[in-house]
Design a protein around this motif. Structure first.
Motif, PDB file in Angstrom:
ATOM      1  N   VAL A   1     -10.692  -2.277  -5.943  1.00  0.00           N
ATOM      2  CA  VAL A   1     -11.482  -1.856  -4.791  1.00  0.00           C
ATOM      3  C   VAL A   1     -10.525  -1.254  -3.789  1.00  0.00           C
ATOM      4  N   GLN A   2     -10.842  -0.062  -3.360  1.00  0.00           N
ATOM      5  CA  GLN A   2      -9.993   0.593  -2.375  1.00  0.00           C
ATOM      6  C   GLN A   2     -10.775   0.778  -1.091  1.00  0.00           C
ATOM      7  N   LEU A   3     -10.156   0.426  -0.006  1.00  0.00           N
ATOM      8  CA  LEU A   3     -10.782   0.594   1.295  1.00  0.00           C
ATOM      9  C   LEU A   3     -10.101   1.744   2.008  1.00  0.00           C
ATOM     10  N   GLY A   4     -10.859   2.761   2.291  1.00  0.00           N
ATOM     11  CA  GLY A   4     -10.331   3.871   3.065  1.00  0.00           C
ATOM     12  C   GLY A   4      -9.376   4.739   2.264  1.00  0.00           C
ATOM     13  N   ILE A   5      -8.890   5.747   2.957  1.00  0.00           N
ATOM     14  CA  ILE A   5      -7.959   6.690   2.353  1.00  0.00           C
ATOM     15  C   ILE A   5      -6.762   6.774   3.273  1.00  0.00           C
ATOM     16  N   ASP A   6      -5.618   7.002   2.679  1.00  0.00           N
ATOM     17  CA  ASP A   6      -4.415   7.124   3.503  1.00  0.00           C
ATOM     18  C   ASP A   6      -4.643   8.138   4.612  1.00  0.00           C
ATOM     19  N   PHE A   7      -4.220   7.765   5.783  1.00  0.00           N
ATOM     20  CA  PHE A   7      -4.388   8.634   6.934  1.00  0.00           C
ATOM     21  C   PHE A   7      -3.005   9.059   7.409  1.00  0.00           C
ATOM     22  N   LYS A   8      -2.910  10.273   7.885  1.00  0.00           N
ATOM     23  CA  LYS A   8      -1.629  10.822   8.320  1.00  0.00           C
ATOM     24  C   LYS A   8      -0.575  10.649   7.233  1.00  0.00           C
ATOM     25  N   GLY A   9      -0.998  10.865   6.024  1.00  0.00           N
ATOM     26  CA  GLY A   9      -0.062  10.789   4.916  1.00  0.00           C
ATOM     27  C   GLY A   9       0.373   9.382   4.572  1.00  0.00           C
ATOM     28  N   GLY A  10      -0.172   8.422   5.262  1.00  0.00           N
ATOM     29  CA  GLY A  10       0.175   7.042   4.946  1.00  0.00           C
ATOM     30  C   GLY A  10       1.626   6.713   5.199  1.00  0.00           C
ATOM     31  N   GLU A  11       2.251   7.510   6.080  1.00  0.00           N
ATOM     32  CA  GLU A  11       3.662   7.256   6.347  1.00  0.00           C
ATOM     33  C   GLU A  11       3.853   5.859   6.915  1.00  0.00           C
ATOM     34  N   GLU A  12       3.003   5.541   7.853  1.00  0.00           N
ATOM     35  CA  GLU A  12       3.140   4.224   8.465  1.00  0.00           C
ATOM     36  C   GLU A  12       2.230   3.239   7.756  1.00  0.00           C
ATOM     37  N   MET A  13       2.691   2.039   7.705  1.00  0.00           N
ATOM     38  CA  MET A  13       1.926   1.009   7.012  1.00  0.00           C
ATOM     39  C   MET A  13       0.516   0.885   7.559  1.00  0.00           C
ATOM     40  N   ILE A  14       0.395   1.098   8.854  1.00  0.00           N
ATOM     41  CA  ILE A  14      -0.897   0.865   9.494  1.00  0.00           C
ATOM     42  C   ILE A  14      -1.929   1.915   9.086  1.00  0.00           C
TER      43      ILE A  14
END
Lengths: 660, 153
Positions: free
Chosen positions: A340-353
């Motif tokens: 199960v995946q929640l959401g999609i990486d945002f801003k390239g997922g550079e930051e953990m948050i």
């Protein structure tokens, strides 16, 4: 109905050149059915291999299929449309007989699918792939794609509508229609594949037996609370890691609760609880891409479901988005091991948050942590070993872990040094991984061990061999375990079976003439559809596993045929038959009631093994191959059953351990 | 280090509930389980009898993988204890290469008591005291008694 069945079957058999081999193979079981049974063991081994392969590659495959989303919609459209070309009448006709059987089919379908969508879809059109899909890595692609496209692109309405229409066409099955339509709403495929299989396979006696088993099982089921565990999943192919979090587990206190999943907030932060305390506390993830209310998990009748609750960035079940942004999705059944995946990486997922959350769900695995005859026995052995050790001149303190001074108990991760001193792995880890690695000095007796030493170098004198031999004499599969397994399987089965039973009976009487022919027909259909989708690599593998595939497909689609084959050709003891029927029912009902539970413990547990993990019933310290022997003794009887379960329960790997 | 804390509290409970004779244990600071105050009576039949010695047991953060240290806060005239403010004690089992994680604080305390009963002049930290202990037992006893009266009351 008979006409329908006959007509489609012949042309289809001949038509697909690619799968001619497969079709032919499938066909023999239909008429004589016997040939399949003798080969079982070999095929079983192949199946186990397939299964492991799946485990290793399935996820990646799925991701692939996901990436190639373009192809999917086409496939889905194709798959659905497929029957139509022949003629709407024809298509509906062959299916209709199947449809009445629907209730049982869900059982099979649900347990089978690693990815719920795939399995559902597969049952409808590509019955062989779906049954196999969970097991074999290569099939899932096809099944997954079609499944994906189906679920993703096509709303349920198609599915629901089609079966109902089919049903209406069937005069016999009309009574069943309402029930069916409900179950079928989820998947048309299930109905067709599973229902047919069960109905054909089982005589009424079997069904009644299974029904009994199922009802018994229900009572037991309540004692075991549904549990879910969220484990971080790292897709090996992903560009960057997903959000890191430590495993979280929830045990529903009453089984009715809903677990809300959303963004972690300090305000709602839950005090850390011991894992084994029932709780339905919300689950929070510290990621911005997770909505405050993101999705919900709940358990109904042993089956876990997921629902997106208007999340903005989406909930993905095995890479398939459940709903468009800010809309609530329908419930989707989930299975053990689903991602199960929640959401999609945002801003390239550079930051953990900003990273998405990928969760591997583990469902209803509580029974693995309880005291079982296996882990209690092995623990006892361990204690004896340590007792001997301390008698021999160690510090005769106790069997406690000398690091934390806590007791060493079952279900703990332990480290046993060559000197037989034992600690919790967590406690001894600092020493193991200390500066002296790979040399390990026992903190109790100061014996130094080379942890990288070649394992073959251990000198075995005759004394030790004798000791080993005597050790292994103990009964491997304790009755308790078997009972538990049976209980669980029965529990799983309960709900669906009763409804199904009557319906099945009706179907059987109606369809009795066609039973043999239809499965073949279906097999053909299935084979045809996937063939287009296969890429070269897949085809290769397919050829390699051709036997397996055939066998699996036969199992899944025309399980009736196979079962009949078993019964006719081979004398099967009643117990086994009961089990198998229970399993199949359990599987079928599972889709309705709770596939997660059903698929987990039910079929394999009979052999004393867990669903996911190969279990060594002899204990950790004996490696003399007794496990294989045991399997051989019990295995022949069970192998057939296992195959069924194997086809239906994709994730169960245990066969491999048995076989080897 | 939750692991070490758990073990320490476990050992503390064990020692406080069933302490070796003549020893009482308490935490130097309630919020810190790594420092223990230990009150030890001079073992009877020794020059230290009648004295009350205060010791400080410090458990390292990576206890039990590192040995704790045991210091006499009360001055004691003993071959194996430095006769200064630190009161460092030379206890065999606390040496880095001898320490075993499986050793427990209870055994440390009894070992310390045993050292008061039987000084070990061959492994002394105070050479002068060790020499006196070896060559003039009566004089050693007398002097030790005097220091015990002077400091440990």
């Amino acid at each position: 109905m008979s006409m329908y069945a006959n007509v489609p079957s012949q042309p289809w058999l001949s038509s697909p050149p690619t799968f001619s081999r497969r079709t032919t193979t499938t066909s023999p079981p239909l008429s004589p059915a016997s040939p399949t049974s003798p080969t079982r063991s070999g095929r079983l081994r192949g199946l186990s291999y397939l299964r492991t392969y799946t485990q290793q590659h399935l996820l990646s495959r799925e991701s692939n299929s996901h990436s190639s989303s373009n192809s999917r919609p086409n496939l889905g459209g194709r798959a659905t449309s497929y029957p139509s070309p022949s003629s709407s009448n024809r298509a509906s006709a062959p299916r209709s007989p199947l449809s009445p059987v629907i209730p049982p089919s869900p059982t099979q379908a649900t347990p089978n699918r690693t990815t719920s969508p795939t399995a559902q879809r597969s049952t409808t059109e590509l019955s062989p792939p779906d049954s196999i899909a969970p097991t074999s890595g290569w099939l899932p692609t096809v099944g997954g794609q079609s499944g994906v496209s189906r679920i993703g692109t096509e709303p349920q309405s198609t599915v629901a509508d089609a079966p109902s229409a089919l049903l209406s066409s069937n005069a016999t099955s009309s009574g069943i229609t309402p029930d069916l339509s409900a179950s079928m709403a989820r998947t048309r495929s299930e109905t067709a594949g599973g229902a047919t299989d069960i109905s054909r396979n089982e005589t009424q006696d079997d069904m009644s037996q299974s029904a009994n088993a199922a009802s018994n099982a229900n009572g037991n089921a309540t004692s075991q609370l549904p549990s879910i565990r969220f484990i971080q999943h790292q897709d090996p192919r992903a560009q960057r890691p997903s959000l890191a979090f430590s495993p979280m587990a929830r045990i529903l206190p009453t089984g009715k609760e809903t677990i809300k999943v959303g963004r972690y907030s300090e305000r709602e932060a839950q005090p850390v609880q011991p894992v084994n305390v029932p709780s339905a506390a919300p689950v929070g993830f510290k990621s911005k891409v997770v909505s405050r209310r993101h999705c919900e998990f709940w358990c109904a009748q042993g089956k876990w479901y997921i629902k997106d609750v208007k999340s903005s960035s989406g909930t993905f079940l095995n890479h398939i988005r459940l709903s468009s942004p800010n809309t609530e999705s329908r419930p989707f059944p989930i299975n053990d091991g689903d991602i199960v995946q929640l959401g999609i990486d945002f801003k390239g997922g550079e930051e953990m948050i900003f990273r998405c959350v990928k969760i591997r769900v583990e469902l209803n695995k509580g029974w693995q942590n309880g005291p079982t005859s296996f882990n209690v026995a092995s623990h006892k052995r361990l204690r004896e070993m340590m007792a001997n050790q301390s008698k021999a001149g160690g510090n005769g303190t106790s069997q406690d872990c000398s690091i934390c001074l806590g007791p060493i108990q079952p279900c703990q991760s332990l480290f046993v040094a060559p000197c037989s001193h034992t600690w919790h792995y967590k406690c001894i880890r600092t020493i193991i991984n200390g500066p002296h690695w790979p040399h390990f000095q026992c903190p109790n007796c100061r014996m130094v061990a080379d942890l990288e030493a070649d394992l073959d170098d251990v000198a075995m004198d005759g004394e030790w061999e004798d000791y080993k031999a005597s050790e292994t004499d103990e009964p491997v599969v304790p009755p308790a375990a078997v009972n538990r397994a049976e209980r669980q399987s029965s529990t799983v089965a309960t709900n669906g079976s009763e409804n199904t039973e009557s319906m099945l009976a009706a179907v059987l009487s109606a369809n009795s003439n066609h039973t043999t022919e239809q499965p073949a027909e279906q097999a053909d259909i299935d084979s045809e559809v996937p063939s287009d989708d296969y890429d070269a690599g897949i085809e290769e593998t397919a050829e390699e596993f051709e036997n397996l595939h055939i066998h699996g497909s036969a199992e899944s689609e025309s399980s009736t045929v196979l079962t009949s084959a078993h019964t006719t050709t081979r004398p099967v003891d009643i117990v086994r038959k009961q089990n198998s029927s229970a399993v199949s029912n359990g599987v079928g009902s599972g889709s309705i009631s709770g596939p997660g539970r059903s698929c987990t413990p039910s079929p394999v547990a009979i052999d004393g093994m867990g669903p996911m993990t190969p279990r060594n019933d002899i204990g950790p310290f004996v490696f003399d191959g007794t496990a294989g022997r045991i399997a051989a003794s019990t295995g022949t009887g069970h192998s057939a059953m296992n195959l069924d379960s194997a086809a239906s329960v994709p994730q169960a790997i245990p066969e491999s351990s048995i076989e080897t | 280090m939750a692991n070490s804390q758990r073990r320490i509290t476990k050992e503390l409970a064990e020692v406080t509930s069933d302490p070796p004779a003549g020893v009482t244990v308490s935490l130097a600071n309630e919020s810190n389980v790594h420092e223990w105050n230990i009150m030890m009576d001079g073992p009877p039949g020794t020059p230290y009898a009648g004295g009350k010695f205060k010791l400080l047991l410090v458990l390292p953060t990576d206890y039990p993988f590192k040995a704790p240290t045991l210091n006499f806060k009360t001055k004691i005239w003993h071959p194996n204890v430095t006769f200064d403010e630190k009161g460092s004690m030379c206890l065999g089992m606390l040496k880095g290469d001898v320490w075993k994680p499986s050793s427990k604080i209870m055994s440390i305390l009894t070992a310390a008591q045993q050292l008061l009963v039987e000084p070990n002049p061959d492994d002394a930290v105070e050479a002068s005291i060790a020499q006196k202990f070896k060559e003039d037992k009566a004089g050693f006893i007398k002097e030790a008694q005097e220091y015990t009266k002077k400091y440990a009351n």
